[in-house]
Motif scaffolding. Structure first.
Motif, PDB file in Angstrom:
ATOM      1  N   PHE A 216      23.092 -56.938 -18.041  1.00 14.28           N
ATOM      2  CA  PHE A 216      23.819 -56.027 -17.146  1.00 14.28           C
ATOM      3  C   PHE A 216      23.524 -54.595 -17.582  1.00 14.28           C
ATOM      4  O   PHE A 216      23.580 -54.274 -18.767  1.00 14.28           O
ATOM      5  CB  PHE A 216      25.332 -56.298 -17.228  1.00 14.28           C
ATOM      6  N   ARG A 256      31.455 -57.549 -17.358  1.00 12.54           N
ATOM      7  CA  ARG A 256      30.719 -56.446 -16.733  1.00 12.54           C
ATOM      8  C   ARG A 256      31.674 -55.337 -16.275  1.00 12.54           C
ATOM      9  O   ARG A 256      31.472 -54.162 -16.572  1.00 12.54           O
ATOM     10  CB  ARG A 256      29.937 -56.951 -15.512  1.00 12.54           C
ATOM     11  N   ARG A 257      32.691 -55.761 -15.565  1.00 14.08           N
ATOM     12  CA  ARG A 257      33.647 -54.777 -15.055  1.00 14.08           C
ATOM     13  C   ARG A 257      34.383 -54.093 -16.218  1.00 14.08           C
ATOM     14  O   ARG A 257      34.670 -52.893 -16.163  1.00 14.08           O
ATOM     15  CB  ARG A 257      34.625 -55.461 -14.109  1.00 14.08           C
ATOM     16  N   VAL A 260      32.372 -51.299 -17.428  1.00 16.58           N
ATOM     17  CA  VAL A 260      32.445 -50.132 -16.537  1.00 16.58           C
ATOM     18  C   VAL A 260      33.735 -49.342 -16.816  1.00 16.58           C
ATOM     19  O   VAL A 260      33.709 -48.110 -16.894  1.00 16.58           O
ATOM     20  CB  VAL A 260      32.348 -50.554 -15.060  1.00 16.58           C
ATOM     21  N   VAL A 290      35.940 -45.338 -11.513  1.00 18.11           N
ATOM     22  CA  VAL A 290      35.293 -46.656 -11.391  1.00 18.11           C
ATOM     23  C   VAL A 290      34.764 -46.819  -9.958  1.00 18.11           C
ATOM     24  O   VAL A 290      33.626 -47.261  -9.747  1.00 18.11           O
ATOM     25  CB  VAL A 290      36.269 -47.804 -11.751  1.00 18.11           C
ATOM     26  N   GLU A 294      30.826 -47.222  -8.666  1.00 12.23           N
ATOM     27  CA  GLU A 294      30.342 -48.262  -7.746  1.00 12.23           C
ATOM     28  C   GLU A 294      29.455 -47.645  -6.671  1.00 12.23           C
ATOM     29  O   GLU A 294      28.413 -48.197  -6.324  1.00 12.23           O
ATOM     30  CB  GLU A 294      31.522 -48.991  -7.097  1.00 12.23           C
TER      31      GLU A 294
END
Lengths: 299, 299
Positions: A216, A256-257, A260, A290, A294
């Protein structure tokens, strides 16, 4: 679910080309704990001297950080002083006074031992291991480090890495540890040392995850103003584990999130000296950035 | 729609820590043209000497590159020789023999003048401008450059930048041109010089777009094996404009995705010396890696 965080609790004196700030609240555990506390309750492990300003204790409390595991000892708080170069990429350590940190042995209160999420923020790997020894079956353990431990405590570090789910380090440390320039090769070598997940931090170029579900590329938020990068890496792992602790299901689904969120809180950290920006941050600002990230990577 | 590409057509002798390859097909226009030709017909403008190997002409033709604008002059083809350091990030120019390139004046065949998409690949900005002078109302003009022109032809470069839609340069060049370390600040300064779109290349850290619709962080494909980065930046802009030329509607709608195609073809370029990998590439491999990049940045 609550998160246990061990690391350094320090006073940082930071010089940049534009300003100088003495004895700010700092240390890996301070940055990580404040970052994690935006998401979930935090149990802190650390040590400070009797010179530690009461306003910093109040600051921890304001963020609802559990201080049962924070030892206050007679003597001086760990004091670090550093100076950044013009491009803010390189820094020099001007001073390191260990103080009470020199004889620190982390003891876990009973209420800490069942924490499911554990962040071993940057301190000596022997101390990180000592905390892990006292834990009862955590779900997810992540360890951070720094080049110092690669230089003076490599054996301890390698012993620790074998025991953690995720290991975090920066690009130059990954190169130093594995002798590989290529990030994929470096990550592969680190997997062989134990961790299921390898996270390589790349500063303003984001971060890289290698795990069972592949790679990632975590973006970094492009900053208008970089005031002080001290603690950005600690904020990154702090927010990461804080977010993880709020997510049900397997770790793979949220990592993954979580990275972030880590990247975003780290970006805010860089916008002020020490913890000055992070401690003023609102959850809604984190969510806003965030959402912006995106959009920034969509194609 | 076809694309017009002007730039250098050269012979490259490349040394890396692992190998040495003399007189490969190289030059900004060669790399860009082959990259663009995966998407759309290419009209090439350049000059070579009478020593230029016939097999390289055949290679251009194999990629259906229109060579009506390629001058063949008595004398030697432009020859560049460079050596990469161990980490492959830095290179030194060992030799530059301009040959017939020293007196090159680009003349556009009539059939070239109405091209809607124009790539001014890296050559002297005065030559880039001379090509632009001959064009009839192109839809989208993108210019690339290198540090050399910032050093020896800044006035020409600034005059050119004012006339293009998009300007591409790498991080260190952006810093040199604007005296700003911060990428957002550098991009803002470059917009003031004219271009609606500013693209800053960051090598294995991807690329950054600044335009009317905001910023885009374009990922780089993480490579298992970096053989030779020569021409990667040229491949990037080549594939970018090639993809753009296939898309209907406003430029804004396709530029992000075009950058990702550029990034992917550049990644393949790095997997072989000179054009050896790129010329063996299949469109399906490009699509495969674009799909992989989508997964690599998803969170």
């Amino acid at each position: 679910m609550s998160v246990l965080i061990v690391g350094s609790t320090a006073l940082d004196s930071i010089k940049t080309p534009n300003a100088e700030n003495p004895k700010l609240l700092g240390g890996s555990a301070s940055h990580a704990a404040v970052a994690a506390a935006f998401f979930t309750p935090v149990k802190l492990i650390g040590v400070v001297g009797d010179d530690f300003p009461k306003r910093y204790i109040a600051l921890y409390r304001k963020h609802k950080i559990n201080l049962e595991g924070l030892q206050v000892k007679a003597g001086k708080t760990f004091h670090w002083s550093g100076e950044y170069e013009v491009n803010m990429d390189n820094r020099q350590t001007l001073l390191t006074e260990l103080g009470v940190f020199g004889t620190f042995t982390p003891h876990l209160p009973e209420s800490y031992k069942k924490s499911r999420f554990v962040l071993l923020a940057n301190i000596a790997p022997s101390l990180q291991a000592h905390v892990l020894d006292q834990m009862q079956r955590p779900k997810f353990v992540i360890a951070d480090t720094m080049d110092l431990w690669l230089n003076i405590a490599l054996k301890d570090l390698l012993a620790l890495i074998r025991r953690v789910d995720a290991f975090v380090l920066n690009e130059s440390e990954a190169h130093q540890l594995t002798d590989r320039h290529n990030m994929l090769h470096a990550a592969r070598e680190i997997h062989k040392l134990g961790p299921k997940y390898v996270i390589i931090k790349k500063g303003h170029n984001g971060a890289f995850l290698s795990g069972p579900r592949g790679f990632f590329l975590c973006p970094a938020y492009p900053l208008e103003s970089l005031v002080d990068p001290t603690g950005a890496g600690d904020s990154f792992v702090g927010a990461l584990i804080g977010y993880m602790a709020t997510r049900p299901g397997p770790v793979e689904n949220s990592l993954r999130r979580a990275m972030v969120y880590g990247s975003v809180v780290a970006s805010f950290c860089c916008e002020g000296f020490g913890l000055t920006r992070t401690t003023k941050l609102k959850r809604s600002e984190i969510e806003g950035r965030v959402a912006q990230l995106e959009k920034l990577v969509r194609f």
